[in-house]
Design a protein around this motif. Structure first.
Motif, short mmCIF file in Angstrom:
data_model
loop_
_atom_site.label_atom_id
_atom_site.label_comp_id
_atom_site.label_asym_id
_atom_site.label_seq_id
_atom_site.Cartn_x
_atom_site.Cartn_y
_atom_site.Cartn_z
N LEU A 99 -5.78 -5.79 12.21
CA LEU A 99 -4.55 -4.99 12.11
C LEU A 99 -3.91 -5.15 10.73
N LEU A 100 -3.82 -6.39 10.24
CA LEU A 100 -3.19 -6.59 8.95
C LEU A 100 -3.98 -5.93 7.82
N PHE A 101 -5.30 -6.01 7.91
CA PHE A 101 -6.12 -5.34 6.90
C PHE A 101 -5.89 -3.83 6.93
N LEU A 102 -5.81 -3.27 8.11
CA LEU A 102 -5.59 -1.83 8.24
C LEU A 102 -4.18 -1.43 7.80
N LEU A 103 -3.19 -2.25 8.12
CA LEU A 103 -1.83 -1.97 7.66
C LEU A 103 -1.78 -1.94 6.14
N PHE A 104 -2.45 -2.89 5.52
CA PHE A 104 -2.47 -2.96 4.06
C PHE A 104 -3.26 -1.81 3.44
N SER A 105 -4.48 -1.59 3.94
CA SER A 105 -5.35 -0.58 3.32
C SER A 105 -4.86 0.84 3.57
N ILE A 106 -4.44 1.14 4.80
CA ILE A 106 -3.98 2.50 5.10
C ILE A 106 -2.67 2.80 4.37
N SER A 107 -1.75 1.85 4.31
CA SER A 107 -0.49 2.08 3.61
C SER A 107 -0.73 2.28 2.11
N THR A 108 -1.70 1.55 1.56
CA THR A 108 -2.03 1.70 0.14
C THR A 108 -2.48 3.12 -0.17
N TYR A 109 -3.40 3.64 0.63
CA TYR A 109 -3.92 4.98 0.36
C TYR A 109 -2.99 6.08 0.84
N ILE A 149 -10.54 -0.90 -5.45
CA ILE A 149 -10.39 0.01 -4.31
C ILE A 149 -9.09 -0.25 -3.55
N PHE A 150 -8.77 -1.54 -3.30
CA PHE A 150 -7.55 -1.86 -2.57
C PHE A 150 -6.47 -2.48 -3.46
N GLY A 151 -6.72 -2.54 -4.77
CA GLY A 151 -5.75 -3.12 -5.68
C GLY A 151 -4.91 -2.08 -6.40
N LEU A 152 -4.71 -0.94 -5.77
CA LEU A 152 -4.00 0.17 -6.42
C LEU A 152 -2.55 -0.17 -6.75
#
Length: 562
Positions: A25-35, A300-303
């Protein structure tokens, strides 16, 4: 492909994967919010819903026959974890200042992918635009802010944003326990104690209900160590769930703090050396695996951090190197330590009484296993302990681990390589990194507790008198970790009082409010207190103001004269 027998969990496999749900969940919260912020202007509360559904979908793919049980159990974990954060407010300085500020700004419209924090501050009219710390907030990795802001946007309560540490704690305990049980072959009690001593260490317990992200990073570090240990004992070079857990832990970690790059590099480097000499057939896949992690973490996730810093400041590590460097570590190194080499600072910290006082001008050491009232108070109430932060009994535990190492040499006529690896990993970075005397920055020392537990668990099993010694040491290790948890009882009582104060304030005539930590504005907004706010950076209460909501660190003040 994920193989169920890779974790040797047999019939309890579905329970284990549900315990992984918080990390997913935390990974998805971070990655989805980033993009989401890459393609849209502002964060939406639907990001939390999308992330939750995606995390449940992962559980379905892992356990299609247990979908109802998985759904109910994971939802219960999520609800209880987030709900519990409302009973203990964050009373820390950093939490109420820039951590809450950044999370709140993102929730209220700051897009850290496309704009600087100065722009958001000017729009929000919370801080003076010339604040000296703003560039640091701008360049700082923002995974914890994005996660907190996403939770906040869904719940409407800033305090729920800090649930990330408690969520990952559940996953970390499950993974470390599994690694101890299946790879180290420790007993159930030994495995539980290893999981507890690492994952519920004094840093985690002192920060668990705060916006500090050091505890979260430490938990991710222990997950990486445990998963790499599991992977190193697998014969096949196939990609498994374990590889995925390593990858997402590193991705989140390196986007929490710059120091995570070094912290995560060390166990990965040790694993790489192990592969190089023991399993050369895995070398190619291992290199590709780590290259993918590096690219994912930084690009990729460091935007919102590394890429943002390149675009706006031409420096991916803006504020720690190059133009605009912002030194946050040197000012908080204890005065007595500043003339010492870094390596001696760690040893002095290990054998010092627990203390938050960085103005101390002489080195004071203590006898291991002794307790003073001041050190006990600092251990319970401290969240940024400069000296002795690994625990009130840790110096004794550290000595016992050395004795266990020497015992192994005498008994088996060979050096225990695991102890050497822990020692080199722990102390060699001190030759080029400052401030490792602060436990929240350096989790490696907690591995000595785990080492001691493993040795005692395996070497002592028969003699009744030795078993008394065994469980006495286990109790000391347990107490060393558990003592800081007492602070949350104290803070829960203060939280009840603060809630009453907010209710009183919300019913009064609207007046100007003053608060010395900017993040407190979101606590006011959440309690429907919308006033013409005035912000002061003064650390002491002005004479004409009285506190109307009192915090351990920071307060909300109101003028005596209406």
């Amino acid at each position: 492909m994920y193989k169920k027998d890779s974790l040797n969990l047999q019939n309890n496999d579905w329970i284990y994967t549900v315990l992984l749900f918080p990390l997913f969940l935390l990974f998805l919260l971070f990655s989805i919010s980033t993009y989401y912020l890459l393609f849209f202007k502002h964060l939406s509360k639907f990001v939390f819903i999308f992330s939750y559904i995606a995390a449940e979908l992962i559980l379905f793919l892992l356990n299609p026959k247990k979908i109802i049980q998985s759904f109910l159990f994971s939802t219960f974990i999520l609800f209880i974890t987030i709900y519990s954060t409302t009973f203990v407010y964050d009373y820390t300085w950093d939490g109420n200042d820039y951590h809450k500020l950044c999370a709140g700004l993102i929730k209220e419209g700051w897009n850290p992918v496309k704009e600087t924090i100065i722009t958001a501050i000017e729009r929000a009219d919370i801080l003076p635009t010339g604040t000296a710390s703003a560039p640091f907030y701008d360049g700082y990795p923002k995974a914890s802010y994005l996660i907190a802001a996403t939770i906040y946007s869904f719940t409407g309560n800033i305090e729920t944003g800090k649930a990330y540490t408690l969520l990952v704690l559940i996953t970390a305990i499950a993974i470390v326990f599994t690694a101890s049980k299946t790879v180290l072959k420790t007993t159930t009690i030994g495995s539980l104690l290893i999981a507890f001593s690492l994952c519920c260490n004094p840093v985690v317990f002192s920060q668990i209900y705060s916006f500090y992200n050091d505890a979260l990073l430490q938990l991710l570090f222990f997950i990486v160590c445990a998963e790499l240990l599991i992977i190193s004992n697998q014969d096949s070079g196939n990609i498994t769930l374990n590889h995925f857990l390593v990858a997402i832990s590193i991705i989140i970690g390196t986007n929490l703090k710059y120091s995570a790059i070094i912290i995560m590099f060390i166990p990965c480097f040790i694993y790489f050396i192990c592969i190089l000499f023991k399993h050369p057939h895995k070398l190619k896949s291992t290199i590709i695996f780590f290259l993918c992690i590096i690219i994912s973490s930084l690009i990729i996730f460091g935007l919102t951090s590394y890429v943002h810093n390149i675009v706006f400041h031409s420096n991916p590590f803006y504020t720690i190197i190059g133009d605009g460097k912002y030194d946050i570590y040197s000012p908080v190194i204890p005065k007595a330590y500043k003339s010492l080499p870094n390596i001696f600072r760690i040893f002095c910290s290990i054998f010092s009484p627990v203390s938050n006082n960085h103005y101390i001008d002489e080195i004071v050491l203590k006898i291991p296993f002794t307790i003073t009232k001041d050190s006990l108070n600092d251990m319970i109430l401290g969240n940024d302990i400069r000296m002795g932060g690994w625990g009130i009994f840790f110096s004794g535990i550290f000595i016992l681990s050395i004795i266990a190492f020497i015992y192994r040499i005498i008994k088996y006529k060979k050096v225990d390589r695991s102890f050497i690896i822990i020692t080199v990993s722990t102390f060699s970075p001190a030759f080029f990194i400052n401030n490792l005397n602060n436990a929240r920055y350096w989790p490696f020392l907690f591995l000595y507790s785990a080492y001691l537990i493993v040795i005692i668990d395996k070497e002592i099993s028969d003699s009744k008198s030795l078993n008394i010694l065994k469980y006495s040491i286990f109790f000391i290790i347990l107490a060393n970790s558990a003592i800081p948890a007492l602070s949350n009882v104290y803070l829960a009582k203060k939280t009840c009082n603060a809630k009453r104060q907010y209710k009183t304030l919300s019913s009064e005539q609207k007046r100007d409010l003053y608060f010395n930590y900017s993040g407190l504005i979101y606590n006011l907004h959440d309690n429907q207190i919308f006033v013409k706010q005035k912000f002061t950076r003064q650390s002491t209460k002005p004479e004409n103001l009285i506190p109307c909501v009192d915090y351990y660190a920071g307060s909300i003040f109101i003028d005596k004269i209406e």
